[in-house]
Structures are given as structure tokens and as C-alpha cells.
Design an enzyme around this catalytic site. Structure first.
Site, PDB file in Angstrom:
ATOM      1  N   HIS A  16       6.233   3.570   8.011  1.00 39.01           N
ATOM      2  CA  HIS A  16       4.859   3.714   8.218  1.00 39.01           C
ATOM      3  C   HIS A  16       4.701   4.404   9.528  1.00 39.01           C
ATOM      4  O   HIS A  16       3.793   5.063   9.862  1.00 39.01           O
ATOM      5  CB  HIS A  16       4.108   2.223   8.123  1.00 39.01           C
ATOM      6  CG  HIS A  16       4.011   1.871   6.790  1.00 39.01           C
ATOM      7  ND1 HIS A  16       4.589   0.249   6.744  1.00 39.01           N
ATOM      8  CD2 HIS A  16       3.800   2.024   5.600  1.00 39.01           C
ATOM      9  CE1 HIS A  16       4.423   0.285   5.391  1.00 39.01           C
ATOM     10  NE2 HIS A  16       4.134   1.085   4.806  1.00 39.01           N
ATOM     11  N   LYS A  40      -4.254  -9.457  -4.734  1.00 38.78           N
ATOM     12  CA  LYS A  40      -2.658  -9.145  -4.213  1.00 38.78           C
ATOM     13  C   LYS A  40      -2.357 -10.197  -3.498  1.00 38.78           C
ATOM     14  O   LYS A  40      -2.797 -10.631  -2.272  1.00 38.78           O
ATOM     15  CB  LYS A  40      -2.528  -8.059  -3.430  1.00 38.78           C
ATOM     16  CG  LYS A  40      -1.064  -7.412  -3.571  1.00 38.78           C
ATOM     17  CD  LYS A  40      -1.220  -5.909  -3.019  1.00 38.78           C
ATOM     18  CE  LYS A  40       0.376  -5.315  -3.216  1.00 38.78           C
ATOM     19  NZ  LYS A  40       0.461  -4.219  -2.430  1.00 38.78           N
ATOM     20  N   ARG A  89       8.403   9.044  -0.374  1.00 37.26           N
ATOM     21  CA  ARG A  89       9.987   8.629  -0.205  1.00 37.26           C
ATOM     22  C   ARG A  89      10.915   9.147  -1.245  1.00 37.26           C
ATOM     23  O   ARG A  89      11.982   9.602  -0.877  1.00 37.26           O
ATOM     24  CB  ARG A  89      10.049   7.185  -0.097  1.00 37.26           C
ATOM     25  CG  ARG A  89       9.285   6.513   0.916  1.00 37.26           C
ATOM     26  CD  ARG A  89       9.466   4.790   0.793  1.00 37.26           C
ATOM     27  NE  ARG A  89       8.608   4.571  -0.272  1.00 37.26           N
ATOM     28  CZ  ARG A  89       8.444   3.188  -0.885  1.00 37.26           C
ATOM     29  NH1 ARG A  89       8.634   2.216   0.165  1.00 37.26           N
ATOM     30  NH2 ARG A  89       7.599   3.190  -1.784  1.00 37.26           N
ATOM     31  N   SER A 127       8.031  -2.294   2.520  1.00 32.20           N
ATOM     32  CA  SER A 127       7.573  -3.422   3.028  1.00 32.20           C
ATOM     33  C   SER A 127       8.410  -4.675   2.146  1.00 32.20           C
ATOM     34  O   SER A 127       8.737  -5.605   2.428  1.00 32.20           O
ATOM     35  CB  SER A 127       5.882  -3.757   3.248  1.00 32.20           C
ATOM     36  OG  SER A 127       5.519  -2.601   4.149  1.00 32.20           O
TER      37      SER A 127
END
Length: 163
Positions: A16, A40, A89, A127
Site C-alpha cells: 500500500h 466487515k 497485483r 493485508s
């Protein structure tokens, strides 16, 4: 030009930070927008994530850290920002991000999504991977900044809050 770089940042990783740093060099202002999704299950509260980002991004004068709930498009309209940056990614990221970009454009005609390819050093990093490694007492020192590593370890071991 002002851009939004949105994410959960639970926690912020070196990947990030690489994207944020590169954006800060290319754009006049970068709004790092932390999603506050109450449904979440995050490890860190939105306040903790915001504080960690502040600590990691000290020294940048063209970065604003903010939080939002609901649709990113509504937040972008509210801030009058028409460009967002998303990191890629892998090919699997592209499929999802392309779909989101098209939906966002349907909801907010002025929005443009720019894709920034992750550095090869961080193409594998997420993460979720960081949290999993940390939960099994693995070394995450090469994956996150030192302040994040320390807080992550404390949070997992003792449920402590960021101060």
C-alpha cells in the site's frame, strides 16, 4: 490533479505504501480513503487504521487521510474528485477491478479509474496474508512498517488499542 486511493488498509502494508508514495510523486493531492464497513470483520478499528496511516505517512504534504462509509462513488462525488487509483497485483485483481471501474463509471460518469501495477517486491502481498502470518507468530517485519508490526503483534496477543 487530485486522486483517491481507497482501501480497507487492515493493516496497511508496504505494498500500500509503495502505491501511495508513487501516487504522491505523480499527483498534486492524494486522498487515502479508508473504508469503514461495519459489516466487515476487521482486526483494526477505522480509528486505529487512520492513526497507523498517519504515522506511516508523516512527512508527506500532499496526502490527506480520510474515512468513508457506503459507496466509494458517493464519497468521490462529495469530495468532488473524479480520479481514483487502484493497485493491481495479479490478473485476478484486474478482473475484479475492471468490473468495479465499469460499475463506478455507470454510477458516476465523470469518474476515471487508473490502475497502478504493484512493484514486483509486493505483488504477492495482502493485508490478509500479513494478518495470517502474524497470528501464527511469523515475522512480518519485511511486509509492514515497524509501527504496524509492533501494533499488530500487540493487538493479536493482547487486544490492545493504538495510542
Amino acid at each position: 490533479m487530485e486522486v483517491i486511493y481507497p482501501g480497507s488498509f487492515d493493516p496497511i502494508t508496504n505494498g500500500h505504501l509503495d502505491i501511495i508514495d508513487r501516487c504522491a510523486k505523480k499527483f498534486d493531492k492524494v486522498v487515502v480513503a479508508i473504508l469503514n464497513n461495519r459489516s466487515k470483520n476487521t482486526l483494526f478499528t477505522v480509528e486505529e487504521r487512520k492513526e497507523l496511516l498517519k504515522k506511516c505517512l508523516e512527512g508527506y504534504d500532499n496526502i490527506e487521510i480520510d474515512t468513508f462509509s457506503g459507496l466509494l462513488i458517493d464519497y468521490a462525488k462529495e469530495k468532488n474528485i473524479t480520479t481514483m487509483v487502484r493497485g493491481l497485483r495479479a490478473v485476478s485483481d484486474f478482473e475484479y477491478e475492471m468490473q468495479m471501474a465499469l460499475v463506478n463509471r455507470k454510477l458516476y460518469e465523470e469518474i476515471e479509474t487508473l490502475f497502478m501495477v504493484s512493484s514486483g517486491d509486493y505483488a504477492y502481498l495482502s493485508s490478509s496474508i500479513v494478518k495470517e502470518i502474524a497470528m501464527f507468530d511469523g515475522d512480518v517485519s519485511c511486509l509492514v512498517p515497524e509501527v504496524v508490526e509492533k501494533f499488530l503483534t500487540e493487538k493479536i496477543k493482547g487486544g490492545k488499542e493504538l495510542k
